[in-house]
Design an enzyme around this catalytic site. Structure first.
Site, mmCIF file in Angstrom:
data_model
loop_
_atom_site.group_PDB
_atom_site.id
_atom_site.type_symbol
_atom_site.label_atom_id
_atom_site.label_comp_id
_atom_site.label_asym_id
_atom_site.label_seq_id
_atom_site.Cartn_x
_atom_site.Cartn_y
_atom_site.Cartn_z
ATOM 1 N N HIS A 1 39.127 -102.049 -1.580
ATOM 2 C CA HIS A 1 37.757 -101.977 -2.132
ATOM 3 C C HIS A 1 37.266 -103.366 -2.538
ATOM 4 O O HIS A 1 36.358 -103.498 -3.371
ATOM 5 C CB HIS A 1 37.668 -101.052 -3.362
ATOM 6 C CG HIS A 1 37.554 -99.596 -3.028
ATOM 7 N ND1 HIS A 1 38.049 -98.620 -3.848
ATOM 8 C CD2 HIS A 1 37.013 -98.947 -1.974
ATOM 9 C CE1 HIS A 1 37.808 -97.430 -3.316
ATOM 10 N NE2 HIS A 1 37.184 -97.609 -2.169
ATOM 11 N N HIS B 1 35.289 -98.156 -9.389
ATOM 12 C CA HIS B 1 34.635 -97.764 -8.129
ATOM 13 C C HIS B 1 35.057 -96.319 -7.863
ATOM 14 O O HIS B 1 36.180 -96.052 -7.443
ATOM 15 C CB HIS B 1 35.075 -98.684 -6.980
ATOM 16 C CG HIS B 1 34.505 -98.261 -5.657
ATOM 17 N ND1 HIS B 1 33.633 -99.038 -4.930
ATOM 18 C CD2 HIS B 1 34.657 -97.124 -4.934
ATOM 19 C CE1 HIS B 1 33.278 -98.399 -3.832
ATOM 20 N NE2 HIS B 1 33.893 -97.241 -3.808
ATOM 21 N N GLY C 1 34.236 -93.110 -5.794
ATOM 22 C CA GLY C 1 33.558 -92.423 -4.687
ATOM 23 C C GLY C 1 34.553 -91.457 -4.076
ATOM 24 O O GLY C 1 35.444 -90.968 -4.768
ATOM 25 N N GLU D 1 28.448 -103.282 -0.261
ATOM 26 C CA GLU D 1 29.468 -104.020 0.495
ATOM 27 C C GLU D 1 28.880 -104.661 1.750
ATOM 28 O O GLU D 1 29.262 -105.769 2.134
ATOM 29 C CB GLU D 1 30.598 -103.057 0.899
ATOM 30 C CG GLU D 1 31.402 -102.564 -0.280
ATOM 31 C CD GLU D 1 31.789 -101.098 -0.174
ATOM 32 O OE1 GLU D 1 30.894 -100.238 -0.091
ATOM 33 O OE2 GLU D 1 32.992 -100.811 -0.188
HETATM 34 P P1 ADP Z 1 32.841 -93.137 0.016
HETATM 35 O O1 ADP Z 1 34.108 -93.499 -0.698
HETATM 36 O O2 ADP Z 1 33.057 -92.220 1.192
HETATM 37 O O3 ADP Z 1 31.917 -94.306 0.287
HETATM 38 P P2 ADP Z 1 30.790 -92.375 -1.878
HETATM 39 O O4 ADP Z 1 30.858 -93.649 -2.656
HETATM 40 O O5 ADP Z 1 29.595 -92.134 -1.039
HETATM 41 O O6 ADP Z 1 32.095 -92.177 -1.007
HETATM 42 O O7 ADP Z 1 30.941 -91.186 -2.927
HETATM 43 C C1 ADP Z 1 30.942 -89.842 -2.529
HETATM 44 C C2 ADP Z 1 31.143 -89.001 -3.783
HETATM 45 O O8 ADP Z 1 30.032 -89.228 -4.657
HETATM 46 C C3 ADP Z 1 31.214 -87.515 -3.497
HETATM 47 O O9 ADP Z 1 32.237 -86.908 -4.246
HETATM 48 C C4 ADP Z 1 29.863 -87.031 -4.024
HETATM 49 O O10 ADP Z 1 29.904 -85.711 -4.491
HETATM 50 C C5 ADP Z 1 29.658 -87.977 -5.181
HETATM 51 N N1 ADP Z 1 28.253 -87.944 -5.623
HETATM 52 C C6 ADP Z 1 27.160 -88.402 -4.967
HETATM 53 N N2 ADP Z 1 26.036 -88.111 -5.677
HETATM 54 C C7 ADP Z 1 26.456 -87.465 -6.809
HETATM 55 C C8 ADP Z 1 25.797 -86.909 -7.945
HETATM 56 N N3 ADP Z 1 24.463 -86.950 -8.067
HETATM 57 N N4 ADP Z 1 26.558 -86.331 -8.906
HETATM 58 C C9 ADP Z 1 27.898 -86.284 -8.798
HETATM 59 N N5 ADP Z 1 28.585 -86.791 -7.757
HETATM 60 C C10 ADP Z 1 27.866 -87.366 -6.773
#
Ligand code: ADP
Length: 414
Positions: free
Chosen positions: A183, A210, A212, A380
């Protein structure tokens, strides 16, 4: 005609891209999207800088499968049709997960560099080959373009040796079995932005979360990585969407003795664990938050619990905390997760302002409160595009400077 930089992030089943126009000393985002479902059911999507759809098409192959080369060719065709003669691509910047010990900054890609990056495939088998397939695709179709590699491991090469080790024999460390950290391009984006937003705080002791689908945390001093939770692979640290997070290696030994095959263990650890594995509902935080299943609540509780454990350990490494920064899909968009994490850190003096947290941009603790808590969207692709432009300019300067032979590897400062 204006110059453009294309950023590629090639994964196992997708080719993500962003296109930037070179505008004076800076870059303007024009479009981003991806070819997803490579090989199985390829689909092309592109959006402009405001999120408006520019393309949303299923790709039908007339001659065989659609892999990275065909996906890149489709993107090049689309860009030509969409932007016409207005734009001339000058370089492609690639996200490469692993740069090992040698590649600690953005690097001009040559066949020799590519060969060295291929040697890192055995220590990053699930990501590195796909990243390099993206590079090969772009080099084959557009050999005229400058290709630049930017590495997820590079930002963490400032970590002290003690934070790089496992408790394994020293020869294994020298062979590359070490806590690399990932990351890095996201952490570089946050470090750069935080230095602009709050230079005095960014110069201190900062933990960046971070969060996600993939999740990790990084301890920074003066904007540089001193430790991070992901280590040899992208499995270590807090649990993630489908990845287990930190695990006692004794569990792997147990599974092997039970007759599990390497591929089954890999599937378990990377794709069937984490939020999905615990909840049996979903890997997606939004779906878990909306679910009434008790295990969905347990998965969220475990996610938060491991995050606060990691923060406690990183704060110990830093010797205190001046700021906590949230980023990533969950970190940027979920006030509930931020609130829960911060509630458990009140012993450190962490206290957020609930209406600022609900808005979820910039500083979410009150101005006088220390440690400060911030939400900063990561970017990124912009980091890669900026580095790519720097490398192209530096390479061109070397080409035009009298009595200078251009070197194969150009590092830009970060
Ligand atoms: P990646 O690691 O694939 O780049 P992301 O950074 O896009 O992933 O994050 C995806 C996650 O963010 C998923 O679990 C999604 O549910 C969560 N997420 C996105 N919007 C919201 C929100 N409004 N509330 C809670 N979780 C969210």
């Amino acid at each position: 005609m204006n110059e453009a930089i294309v950023v590629l992030n090639a994964g196992s089943s997708s080719l993500k891209f962003s296109i930037y126009e070179v505008a004076g000393l800076g870059l303007l985002p024009l479009a981003r999207g991806q070819v997803e479902g490579l090989v199985t059911s390829p689909h092309f999507k592109a959006k402009d800088q405001n999120g408006q759809s520019l393309a949303d098409d299923s790709l039908v192959s007339t001659g065989g499968r659609i892999g990275h080369p065909e996906a890149f060719a489709h993107l090049a065709d689309w860009a030509l049709k969409h932007f016409g003669e207005r734009l001339r691509t000058i370089a492609v910047g690639h996200r490469i997960v692993h740069g090992g010990t040698e590649f600690i900054g953005p690097t001009l890609i040559t066949e020799k560099v590519l060969g060295k990056l291929e040697q890192l495939v055995p220590i990053m088998p699930l990501h590195q080959p796909h990243n390099l397939a993206g590079v090969r695709a772009a080099m084959q179709l557009r050999p005229d373009l400058t290709q630049v590699a930017c590495f997820d491991t590079a930002f963490h090469r400032t970590k002290p040796k003690v934070a790089e080790r496992f408790g394994l024999p020293d020869e294994m460390f020298r062979e590359g079995v070490r806590r690399w950290g990932f990351h890095g391009l996201s952490y570089e984006s946050i470090s750069n932005q935080f230095r602009t937003l709050a230079p005095e705080i960014a110069a201190g002791r900062v933990v960046v979360a971070h969060l996600g689908n993939g999740a990790s945390l990084c301890a920074m001093k003066d904007g540089q990585s001193v430790d991070t939770t992901m280590s040899f692979s992208a499995l270590d640290g807090p649990p993630m969407g489908t990845r287990c997070g930190t695990l006692d290696p004794g569990v792997i030994l147990f599974l092997l003795r039970q007759g599990w095959k390497v591929e089954q263990i890999e599937e378990l650890l990377y794709r069937k664990s984490g939020l999905l594995g615990i909840s049996q509902v979903s890997s997606d935080m939004r779906e878990l938050q909306a679910s009434r299943e008790p295990l969905a609540a347990e998965a969220i509780e475990f996610f938060v619990y491991r995050i606060i454990r990691e923060i406690g350990s990183l704060v110990a490494v830093l010797g205190g905390l001046d700021a906590l920064v949230f980023t990533g899909g969950i970190g940027e968009n979920s006030p509930a997760i931020r609130e829960e994490v911060c509630y458990h850190l009140s012993w450190l003096g962490v206290n957020i302002d609930s209406s600022a947290n609900a808005r979820g941009t910039g500083r979410i603790s009150s101005k006088s409160q220390a440690p400060a808590v911030w939400v900063i969207p990561t970017d990124e692709e912009k980091v890669i595009a900026d580095h790519t432009l720097t490398v192209v300019r530096s390479f061109n300067e070397q080409l035009t400077a009298p009595n200078q032979v251009p070197v194969a590897s150009v590092s830009a400062s970060r």
